[in-house]
Design a protein around this motif. Structure first.
Motif: not given
Ligand code: NA
Ligand code: NAD
Length: 395
Positions: A46-55, A136-138
């Motif tokens: 959740i929050g998968a498109s940039t930053g820590f979520g993508l990584a 969960y990375s929103l």
């Molecule tokens: Na993220």
């Protein structure tokens, strides 16, 4: 069209599809160079498109061959305007994942809403049956509450007293004094409503209720602590209250997950340039000094190195070491005493004149432009591109 960066303050209004794709490929290459991790098999990010979520998504897919579902809020290209970076990142990720024979689908919409949660649950039910990891990375400035309809806005303010310290405009390198008035009770409550743990718990409750969590499933969300000098605006400010709430929620979720032998953690990650962190006063100056020291000590990491270490050495090594508050720490190198002592020393000396020598402002600015696919090695920025790019697994 030929796509160039167009910035307004700490946001960039354009994104480069080829640059974003190269960014994703570089992260995939990094993970593949590190060998396989006996990790998760079916993952919701959740929050998968940039930053820590993508990584995290890249690490799960290309480190452990996991099937992934990504949820995010991104904009497609529209009438000659480029798509958002997270859109291009997700398109590139899903193209690479599908080429590697990995399941990868995504849902674009407001993760705080009941509708997007239901759509995600339905997709898991139909395609994966259950998931064994939920990331969960929103990071969002606003949340419309699904029960009350109230639109909460988060703020980045000190609590109890006003705050004044140095900050930098990383476009110009000018170091100046910033003063921020203290938050009131509403500011605190609103920030906790947006960035605290309530929505994470809602997601986990919904997944558990519909029996979509595999036995032994893991849930993880991300937090930040940082040094003394950013405490008044970060950890002891409004956002810190939200992180306290998020960290407390890990225990609530862990209790509920006992029924399926599952676990819930917060991982404290290091300070990095992301769309979320560039909006926080004082942090960019701190990061540019931190980068200088960590690069000199050979311990600098980006999101992908951080998430690789989280999966390999923390979540999936069968010992999951936590601190006294039960948190996983991958900010351990940032928080090393010698690193912090050197940053604190530089902080007292840094001015507009001394910053180019004392700090890594170029590293900061490059990372910022990299977020949007610019200044990436090997990309032809003269190329005439179609800004319209499809995300293969978009539902
Ligand atoms: Na993220
Ligand atoms: P980011 O801005 O790169 O990522 C945010 C993600 O959330 C994106 O995928 C975006 O599409 C998604 N998103 C935002 N609003 C949404 C909505 N309403 N519905 C669906 N998706 C939505 O941020 P990041 O820096 O990777 O932050 C992720 C987490 O890591 C946050 O909890 C942050 O506090 C934490 N963290 C960040 C740092 C740092 O220095 N950047 C350090 C430690 C912890």
């Amino acid at each position: 069209m030929v796509i160039e960066p167009r910035t307004r303050g700490f946001i960039c209004l354009t994104a480069h599809p080829k640059g974003c794709e190269q960014n994703v490929i570089n992260q995939i290459n990094y993970i593949q160079s590190k060998g396989t991790i006996e990790g998760p098999k079916k993952v919701l990010v959740i929050g998968a498109s940039t930053g820590f979520g993508l990584a995290s998504r890249i690490t799960a897919a290309f480190g452990s061959n996991a099937a992934t579902i990504g949820v995010f809020l991104e904009k497609p290209a529209n009438r000659g305007k480029t798509a958002s970076a997270g859109w291009y990142n997700s398109a590139a990720f899903e193209k690479q994942a599908q080429a590697a024979g990995l399941y990868a689908k995504s849902i674009n919409g407001d993760a705080f809403s009941k509708e997007i949660k239901q759509q995600t649950l339905d997709l898991i039910k139909a395609d994966l049956g259950q998931v064994d990891l939920v990331v969960y990375s929103l990071a969002s400035p606003v949340r419309t509450h699904p029960e009350t309809g109230v639109k909460h806005r988060s703020s980045l303010k000190p609590i109890g007293q006003s705050f004044a310290d140095k900050t930098v405009d990383f476009h110009t390198g000018v170091v100046s004094e910033v003063a921020i008035e203290p938050a009131n009770e509403d500011d605190i409550a609103n920030t906790v409503a947006v960035m605290g743990g309530e929505d994470w718990e809602m997601w986990m409750d919904a997944l558990q209720k519909e029996n979509l969590l595999a036995s032994g499933a893991t849930a993880v969300a991300y937090s930040y602590i940082g040094p003394k000098l950013t405490e008044p605006v970060y950890r002891k400010g409004t956002i810190g209250r939200a992180k306290d709430h998020l960290e407390a929620t890990a225990f609530t979720i862990a209790d509920k997950l006992k029924a399926i032998d599952g676990k819930a953690y917060v991982s404290v990650n290091k300070a990095l340039v992301t769309q979320a962190s560039s909006a926080i006063p004082v942090i960019p100056l701190y990061i540019s000094l931190l980068y200088k020291i960590m690069k000199a000590e050979n311990i600098h990491e980006g999101c992908i190195e951080q998430m690789h270490r989280l999966f390999k050495d923390r979540l999936y090594n069968n010992k999951t070491a936590t601190d006294a508050q039960g948190r996983i720490r991958v900010d351990d190198w940032e928080m090393r005493e010698d690193v912090q002592a050197q940053v604190a020393e530089l902080w007292t000396k840094v001015t507009t004149e001394t910053l180019p020598a004392l700090g890594d402002l170029k590293g900061y600015a490059d990372d910022f432009f990299n977020l949007f696919g610019f200044r990436i090695e090997g990309v032809n920025y003269e190329e005439d591109l179609n800004e319209v790019v499809e995300i293969p697994g978009l539902q």
